[in-house]
Write a protein that holds these residues in place. Structure first.
Motif, short mmCIF file in Angstrom:
data_model
loop_
_atom_site.label_atom_id
_atom_site.label_comp_id
_atom_site.label_asym_id
_atom_site.label_seq_id
_atom_site.Cartn_x
_atom_site.Cartn_y
_atom_site.Cartn_z
N LYS A 93 4.01 -7.67 0.21
CA LYS A 93 4.88 -8.70 -0.32
C LYS A 93 4.15 -10.02 -0.34
O LYS A 93 3.62 -10.46 0.68
N PRO A 94 4.08 -10.68 -1.48
CA PRO A 94 3.26 -11.86 -1.58
C PRO A 94 3.85 -13.06 -0.86
O PRO A 94 5.06 -13.20 -0.75
N THR A 95 2.97 -13.89 -0.35
CA THR A 95 3.37 -15.16 0.23
C THR A 95 2.56 -16.24 -0.46
O THR A 95 1.50 -15.98 -1.00
N THR A 96 3.05 -17.43 -0.43
CA THR A 96 2.35 -18.53 -1.05
C THR A 96 1.92 -19.54 -0.02
O THR A 96 2.41 -19.54 1.10
N ILE A 97 1.00 -20.41 -0.41
CA ILE A 97 0.56 -21.46 0.50
C ILE A 97 1.73 -22.33 0.91
O ILE A 97 1.85 -22.72 2.06
N SER A 98 2.62 -22.62 -0.03
CA SER A 98 3.74 -23.49 0.31
C SER A 98 4.61 -22.86 1.40
O SER A 98 5.14 -23.56 2.25
N SER A 99 4.75 -21.53 1.39
CA SER A 99 5.55 -20.89 2.42
C SER A 99 4.87 -20.98 3.77
O SER A 99 5.52 -20.98 4.81
N ALA A 100 3.54 -21.04 3.77
CA ALA A 100 2.83 -21.19 5.03
C ALA A 100 3.06 -22.57 5.62
O ALA A 100 2.82 -22.80 6.80
N MET A 101 3.49 -23.52 4.79
CA MET A 101 3.73 -24.87 5.26
C MET A 101 5.21 -25.12 5.53
O MET A 101 5.61 -26.20 5.90
N SER A 102 6.04 -24.13 5.33
CA SER A 102 7.47 -24.36 5.32
C SER A 102 8.03 -24.56 6.71
O SER A 102 7.36 -24.39 7.72
N SER A 103 9.31 -24.90 6.74
CA SER A 103 9.97 -25.18 8.02
C SER A 103 10.14 -23.92 8.85
O SER A 103 10.54 -24.00 10.01
N GLY A 104 9.83 -22.75 8.26
CA GLY A 104 9.93 -21.52 9.02
C GLY A 104 8.76 -21.29 9.96
O GLY A 104 8.73 -20.32 10.69
N TYR A 105 7.78 -22.17 9.94
CA TYR A 105 6.62 -22.04 10.80
C TYR A 105 7.04 -22.10 12.26
O TYR A 105 7.81 -22.98 12.67
N VAL A 106 6.57 -21.17 13.07
CA VAL A 106 6.96 -21.11 14.47
C VAL A 106 5.95 -21.88 15.32
O VAL A 106 4.75 -21.63 15.26
N GLN A 107 6.46 -22.82 16.09
CA GLN A 107 5.60 -23.59 16.98
C GLN A 107 5.03 -22.67 18.05
O GLN A 107 5.76 -21.90 18.69
N GLU A 108 3.75 -22.76 18.26
CA GLU A 108 3.05 -21.86 19.18
C GLU A 108 2.88 -22.53 20.55
O GLU A 108 2.56 -23.71 20.65
N ASP A 109 3.10 -21.77 21.60
CA ASP A 109 2.80 -22.25 22.95
C ASP A 109 1.31 -22.07 23.19
O ASP A 109 0.81 -20.93 23.23
N LEU A 110 0.59 -23.17 23.33
CA LEU A 110 -0.86 -23.10 23.42
C LEU A 110 -1.30 -22.81 24.85
O LEU A 110 -0.82 -23.42 25.80
N PRO A 111 -2.25 -21.89 25.01
CA PRO A 111 -2.74 -21.55 26.35
C PRO A 111 -3.65 -22.64 26.89
O PRO A 111 -4.24 -23.41 26.12
N PRO A 112 -3.79 -22.73 28.22
CA PRO A 112 -4.70 -23.72 28.80
C PRO A 112 -6.15 -23.34 28.54
O PRO A 112 -6.48 -22.17 28.35
N ALA A 113 -7.02 -24.35 28.51
CA ALA A 113 -8.45 -24.11 28.29
C ALA A 113 -9.06 -23.42 29.51
O ALA A 113 -8.72 -23.72 30.66
N LEU A 114 -9.97 -22.50 29.24
CA LEU A 114 -10.67 -21.78 30.30
C LEU A 114 -11.94 -22.54 30.69
O LEU A 114 -12.68 -23.01 29.83
N ASP A 115 -12.18 -22.65 32.00
CA ASP A 115 -13.35 -23.37 32.48
C ASP A 115 -14.18 -22.47 33.37
O ASP A 115 -14.02 -21.24 33.39
N SER A 116 -15.09 -23.07 34.13
CA SER A 116 -16.04 -22.29 34.92
C SER A 116 -15.37 -21.49 36.04
O SER A 116 -15.97 -20.56 36.58
#
Length: 334
Positions: free
Chosen positions: A78-101
């Protein structure tokens, strides 16, 4: 959304269909002439058509009845368009913490696709934006690395150059941001982000994509290093050519009139430039009181449109932090 029409005889042993678009296909400068296709081939082609076009079929039946028909898209295609990738349906992602030494490594080469980034690196940001705009948050796992305190396992076991970005996919690790954004665009599902991938019935109706857009994309991607060096040289007091560099960007944004982006429609070229313009704009405004958008309406509009793209905005850094980072890096030369 373009609508293409196919008409033909809907019954019989060898039904054929005529294809004709109602307007020029995006990313093509050529109108497509009417073409006869077998029914099965016509349906197959349009089931695999790109995101830009919604086909409409009209069948002329033996009973003279005429009716429109839109075939259902297969769920996987099923096709999607670039505009749909920008739409309000975008789910905010919980970002993981950075890995260090002190962090343990992930289970490398376990079949999971991983994107190793730094939240502050503009090169890694390019690939992160690409992942988001293609809707691959569930397909490509983010693994942020603390570049100031890098884990030793990253160089030893993941990516010997010890840089970000790097992509772990199919038991291999690849690097270099421009290569990776093209790789992700061509090897993963989601809306196409480059003219070369915007394929609509290529083998049947036309031999190549719009050569002007393809050539211009290549030129812009080749120019980006020169753009970066010209602007940062002005930070160090080694030149005053930053204005010319931004004038070149303004001129580039005027080339195509089918949208506010470099190629008219949003593409990998916009993704390649966005992290640097995101940094240059507030820094020059703060330190040199120079507004890169003043007198450059196309650039101002481009920035405004980019800031509507949720796949991009999640990757943005705090402008104040960017300015402070650039001050530490360049202030001694001002």
């Amino acid at each position: 959304m373009a609508v293409c029409y196919i008409s033909g005889i809907g019954f019989g042993l060898s039904p054929t269909f005529q294809y004709s678009p109602n307007r020029t296909i995006p990313f093509s400068s050529n109108q497509i002439t009417t073409t006869l296709l077998p029914r099965t081939k016509a349906l197959s082609c349009f089931h695999h058509a790109t995101t830009s076009v919604q086909p409409t079929f009209s069948f002329h039946c033996k009973t003279k009845t005429h009716f429109p028909f839109r075939p259902p898209w297969p769920a996987s295609n099923k096709p999607t368009t670039i505009s749909s990738a920008m739409s309000s349906g975008y789910v905010q992602e919980d970002l993981p913490p950075a890995l260090d030494s002190t962090s343990d490594p992930p289970p490398i080469f376990d079949g999971t696709t991983r994107l190793y980034i730094s939240y502050t690196c503009p090169y890694a940001q390019r690939v992160w934006i690409t992942r988001n705009c293609k809707g691959l948050q569930d397909k490509i796992k983010l693994v942020p690395i603390d570049l100031k305190n890098r884990p030793t396992w990253y160089k030893e076991n993941v990516y010997p150059p010890n840089k970000v970005p790097a992509l772990e996919h199919n038991n291999e690790v690849k690097g270099e941001s421009l290569d990776l954004i093209k790789y992700i665009d061509s090897h993963f599902e989601g809306p196409s982000l480059f003219p070369e991938s915007q394929k609509l019935l290529i083998s049947l109706f036309f031999s190549s994509m719009d050569p002007a857009k393809k050539q211009f994309a290549d030129e812009l991607l080749s120019y980006i290093d020169s753009f970066y060096k010209t602007v940062t040289s002005s930070f160090k007091g080694e030149g005053t050519e930053a204005g010319i560099a931004f004038d070149n960007i303004e001129t580039a944004l005027t080339k195509f009139e089918d949208g506010p982006f470099f190629l008219g429609q949003f593409s990998l070229v916009d993704i390649a430039y966005a992290p640097f313009i995101e940094r240059f704009h507030p820094f020059l405004l703060d330190v040199k009181k120079y507004d890169i958008t003043l007198g450059r309406t196309k650039l101002a509009t481009w920035i405004e449109e980019m800031n509507k793209n949720e796949g991009y905005t999640q990757t943005r850094c705090d402008p104040k932090e960017l300015v402070e980072s650039y001050k530490k890096r360049f202030m001694a030369h001002l």
